[in-house]
Enzyme design. Structure first.
Site, PDB file in Angstrom:
ATOM      1  N   SER A 559      22.997  -9.612 -22.978  1.00  0.00           N
ATOM      2  CA  SER A 559      22.417 -10.945 -22.935  1.00  0.00           C
ATOM      3  C   SER A 559      22.171 -11.456 -24.361  1.00  0.00           C
ATOM      4  CB  SER A 559      21.143 -10.917 -22.084  1.00  0.00           C
ATOM      5  OG  SER A 559      20.784 -12.213 -21.720  1.00  0.00           O
ATOM      6  N   ASP A 643      27.725 -13.489 -12.941  1.00  0.00           N
ATOM      7  CA  ASP A 643      26.762 -13.813 -13.992  1.00  0.00           C
ATOM      8  C   ASP A 643      26.767 -15.329 -14.194  1.00  0.00           C
ATOM      9  OD1 ASP A 643      25.154 -14.094 -16.160  1.00  0.00           O
ATOM     10  OD2 ASP A 643      26.192 -12.632 -17.413  1.00  0.00           O
ATOM     11  N   HIS A 675      24.082 -10.832 -13.737  1.00  0.00           N
ATOM     12  CA  HIS A 675      23.710 -10.618 -15.143  1.00  0.00           C
ATOM     13  C   HIS A 675      23.267  -9.161 -15.355  1.00  0.00           C
ATOM     14  CE1 HIS A 675      22.985 -12.335 -19.067  1.00  0.00           C
ATOM     15  NE2 HIS A 675      21.694 -12.115 -19.062  1.00  0.00           N
TER      16      HIS A 675
END
Ligand SMILES: *[C@@H]1O[C@H](CO)[C@@H](O)[C@H](O)[C@H]1NC(C)=O
Ligand SMILES: *[C@@H]1O[C@H](CO)[C@@H](O)[C@H](O)[C@H]1NC(C)=O
Ligand SMILES: *[C@@H]1O[C@H](CO)[C@@H](O)[C@H](O)[C@H]1NC(C)=O
Ligand SMILES: *[C@@H]1O[C@H](CO)[C@@H](O)[C@H](O)[C@H]1NC(C)=O
Ligand SMILES: *[C@@H]1O[C@H](CO)[C@@H](O)[C@H](O)[C@H]1NC(C)=O
Length: 708
Positions: A559, A643, A675
């Site tokens: 991320s 995601d 994600h």
């Protein structure tokens, strides 16, 4: 080693990770922890105490790697004495057969099995009793039950007519259409990994246990609803309190959430709005045990999801609102009333830990009740006893009792050490991570701020060794988040250490748990202060720990951590001889297209202070894509199709950039993950590929490897 790995890939078998590393020294060695060991360890949920505090429900899930089945066990923990814990194993089942567990009396639990509600006494072994069936298609969840009024409340989905009875019909109409096109007129068409169904919204329903169950939509006609996410609420014997994102504001651009109070049984009065003042996100709405007050956690700034949370209470009779933690520079979570309805408990991040606190009065400061590790759930049993779930980097969560003493000023302090009630992971994890040495390591970062990191020395670490160990340099996401002394099955630092890596996990500028200013200082500065902190941490580490081999260092992150990996590949010269390998999981490659494709648009608007239309210079300044011609470091890219936070194009793009420039690179792609990588076998593959990549570039030297 590489040949053996390639062969095992061709054969379609995944060797267990524990076979990948072989150490030169031959002293008695602890067996390493592999991904399958970690993933098959029991996963206890937060315990749920009975109304009298004598027992608690503890749901524990266990995954079996051989048949890929997760089994849910429902246990009853006896809390009556300090005697060593006694558990009743009530039943085992598939997770879909027992969710949303709660107590309907001191001796009887209830749970959702599919869309049916069952009850079961804990003492005598009898068959579960069918209680009620929820209407088809409404996805009832978040069940809350008021023992004194017999009301059961739930969140659920309805179509425009507001009725629970017609949901299945309209679902059928929709699925009967020949095309699959969906039409949207505003943003927030999807969230996390779920698409919005135009026309269908979330609401709150109530029913009563017993005969003639009727289902009532308590928000019908109020104009209050939620598009994609279930509505958070709490229930007392007389009221429902909901927190719902402001329906008149575009949901992708705002975080503002409001609290409404709805009397049960009174169909005429409209919900009272308790939060008309300006503010941002609100969560954790909770009635006091007497039902006379509400508590919640409130942020000041709309659009900023990492603003400081402040504990706020509301008195239902005087209609007065009181703020409790304005003067405290930490962000409370998991707010819980003390049994007397007069003081508060909560959790808060502090210096890489999550600690429980008690606050006796709005003018006092919270008192920490523990100082180490991380508490993940907190429930009150008596005025002087708490039920806690606690984990650390080397131990998954277990359940503990904490006995407290009350001082004259109302503050509470621990009376005795924690009393352990469970040892769920004893046969899975215990003993596997015992040799790991974990240290807190502070150094000076950007502008001389003090930066904290966790250091985890590798399995069988020996003092007095020079340039011995490869380094795994872990970068967390958020960016407003932190590496905590807590257990996780995703990005578990101890597992990296157990696999032979010296691990550093830095909490740079932007991290949470070090005061709000430290968190806020990352705004508009993504590749600035945090990058300087990471560089300073890297050099401080090498200066203080000569056992780390500077020629065998790898950086990994997901991320925002993956953003930083892409940034580092364009700036690796800042790290002396530099990282020899990088791993980017669900990272950001291009800040501009990230803005235009993410669902929570308020996040980049806050963090980069505007949109790329009005703040293009900031987006360009911190854009990893603008430095792509400098990329030379081998990089593994991992991304997943579901995601929606950082779309998969942000993973294909760096892979293309690496491949066309001839930089050694590999893409690991999951078509069925969001994600996060959550499916156990996908997680095994994730770990296998990450360690295969590390082994190839910074692992043990080939002559030291034993070919299987
Ligand atoms: C359990 O131990 C604590 C701490 O020693 C003590 O205060 C408490 O009274 C004990 N509870 C019971 C039920 O024995
Ligand atoms: C859940 O419901 C199914 C179908 O009615 C039943 O076979 C199963 O035993 C139930 N499981 C539990 C734990 O109640
Ligand atoms: C549970 O037990 C407590 C204490 O014995 C009692 O006061 C309460 O009424 C009981 N509640 C229910 C729902 O049976
Ligand atoms: C919901 O409210 C509308 C009017 O606002 C009414 O026509 C409808 O019957 C109500 N539905 C239910 C299920 O109460
Ligand atoms: C926290 O844990 C460390 C290491 O186990 C220990 O040395 C320290 O005393 C603990 N601190 C507190 C306040 O308990």
């Amino acid at each position: 080693m590489r040949a053996a790995l390639v062969l095992s890939l061709l054969l379609g078998t995944l060797p267990v990770l524990s076979q990948h590393h072989h150490h030169h020294h031959d002293e008695k060695t602890e067996k390493p922890l592999g991904a399958e060991d970690m993933l098959s360890a029991p996963r206890p949920q937060a315990p749920i105490p009975s109304p009298d505090g004598h027992n608690a429900i503890n749901v524990v899930d266990r995954w079996s790697p051989t048949d890929d089945i997760t089994t849910r066990s429902v246990y009853i923990l006896s809390l009556k004495s300090n005697a060593s814990s006694s558990h009743i194993d009530l039943f085992d089942c598939h997770p879909s057969e027992a969710s949303e567990l709660f107590w309907i009396s001191n001796g009887t639990i209830a749970y959702l099995n599919g869309s049916s509600l069952y009850s079961l006494p804990i003492e005598n072994k009898v068959k579960p009793k069918f209680e009620l069936e929820f209407p088809a298609g409404i996805n009832a969840g978040g069940l809350k039950y008021s023992v004194s009024s017999g009301v059961l409340a739930f969140s659920a989905q309805v179509w425009a007519d507001g009725s629970f009875d017609t949901v299945a019909h309209f679902d059928d109409v929709q699925s009967g259409q020949r095309d699959t096109g969906r039409v949207f007129d505003e943003l927030y068409v999807r969230h996390w990994d779920i698409w919005r169904t135009p026309g269908k919204v979330w609401t709150i329903g109530t029913t009563k246990l017993g005969k003639d169950t009727q289902f009532k939509n308590v928000l019908n006609g109020t104009g209050l609803y939620s598009q994609i996410d279930p509505i958070e609420f709490d229930l007392s014997s007389t009221h429902i309190a909901i927190s719902v994102k402001a329906p008149h504001l575009p949901p992708a651009q705002h975080t503002r959430t409001d609290i409404y109070l709805i009397p049960l049984g009174d169909t005429k009065s409209s919900p009272s709005h308790l939060t008309p003042h300006a503010h941002g996100a609100i969560g954790g709405v909770t009635f006091s045990p007497k039902g006379d007050k509400l508590a919640w956690l409130e942020m000041a700034k709309d659009g900023y999801e990492s603003d400081k949370r402040v504990a706020v209470t509301y008195d239902l009779s005087s209609k007065r609102t009181t703020r409790w933690t304005d003067g405290w520079d930490r962000s409370p979570s998991d707010i819980t009333w003390a049994l007397g309805s007069d003081s508060l408990y909560f959790l808060a991040e502090h210096h890489g830990r999550i600690l429980p606190y008690h606050l006796s009065h709005p003018d006092h400061l919270p008192t920490p009740l523990l100082f180490n590790h991380s508490t993940s759930s907190l429930a009150t049993l008596t005025r002087h006893t708490l039920l806690l779930s606690i984990s650390s980097m080397t131990s998954p969560a277990d359940i503990f009792l904490l006995h407290l003493d009350q001082k004259d000023d109302g503050d509470k302090l621990p009376r005795s050490p924690l009393h352990r009630l469970t040892s769920w992971s004893k046969d899975y994890i215990d003993g596997r991570l015992d040799s790991l040495v974990i240290e807190e390591f502070w150094f000076k970062g950007a502008e001389d701020w003090d930066i904290m990191s966790w250091i985890i020395k590798p399995r069988n670490w020996q003092p007095d060794q020079i340039s011995k160990y490869p380094l795994a340099f872990l970068i967390h996401g958020g960016p407003q988040g932190a590496w905590e002394d807590s257990w996780s099955t995703r990005w578990n630092p101890a597992l990296f250490a157990s696999q032979g890596y010296f691990v550093i996990a830095i909490n740079p500028t932007g991290s949470t748990g070090y005061g709000q200013e430290f968190t806020d200082r990352i705004q508009s500065n993504w590749g600035g202060r945090p990058f300087k902190d990471l560089v300073a941490g890297y050099h401080s580490l090498l200066a203080c720990y000569p056992e780390v081999d500077p020629q065998r260092t790898a950086a990994l992150g997901a991320s925002y951590g993956g953003y930083m990996i892409n940034w580092i590949n364009g700036h690796n010269d800042a790290f002396g001889s530099g990282f020899k390998a990088l791993v980017c999981h669900d990272g950001i490659f291009d800040t501009l297209t990230m803005f235009y494709t993410t669902e929570e648009v308020y996040f980049p608007i806050h963090d980069l202070v505007g949109t790329p239309i009005d703040a293009r210079a900031t987006y360009e300044r911190w854009n990893p894509m603008n430095h792509v011609s400098e990329w030379t470091t081998p990089q593994l890219v991992i991304h997943s199709a579901l995601d929606y936070r950082l779309v998969d194009g942000q993973g294909f793009a760096p892979f293309t950039a690496l491949q066309v420039q001839g930089v050694p690179s590999r893409l690991l792609w999951f078509p069925d993950e969001n994600h996060w990588v959550l499916k156990p076998h996908n997680s095994v593959r994730w770990h296998y590929e990450v360690f295969r990549w590390l082994d190839e570039w910074v692992g043990e030297k080939p002559d030291a490897l034993v070919i299987q």
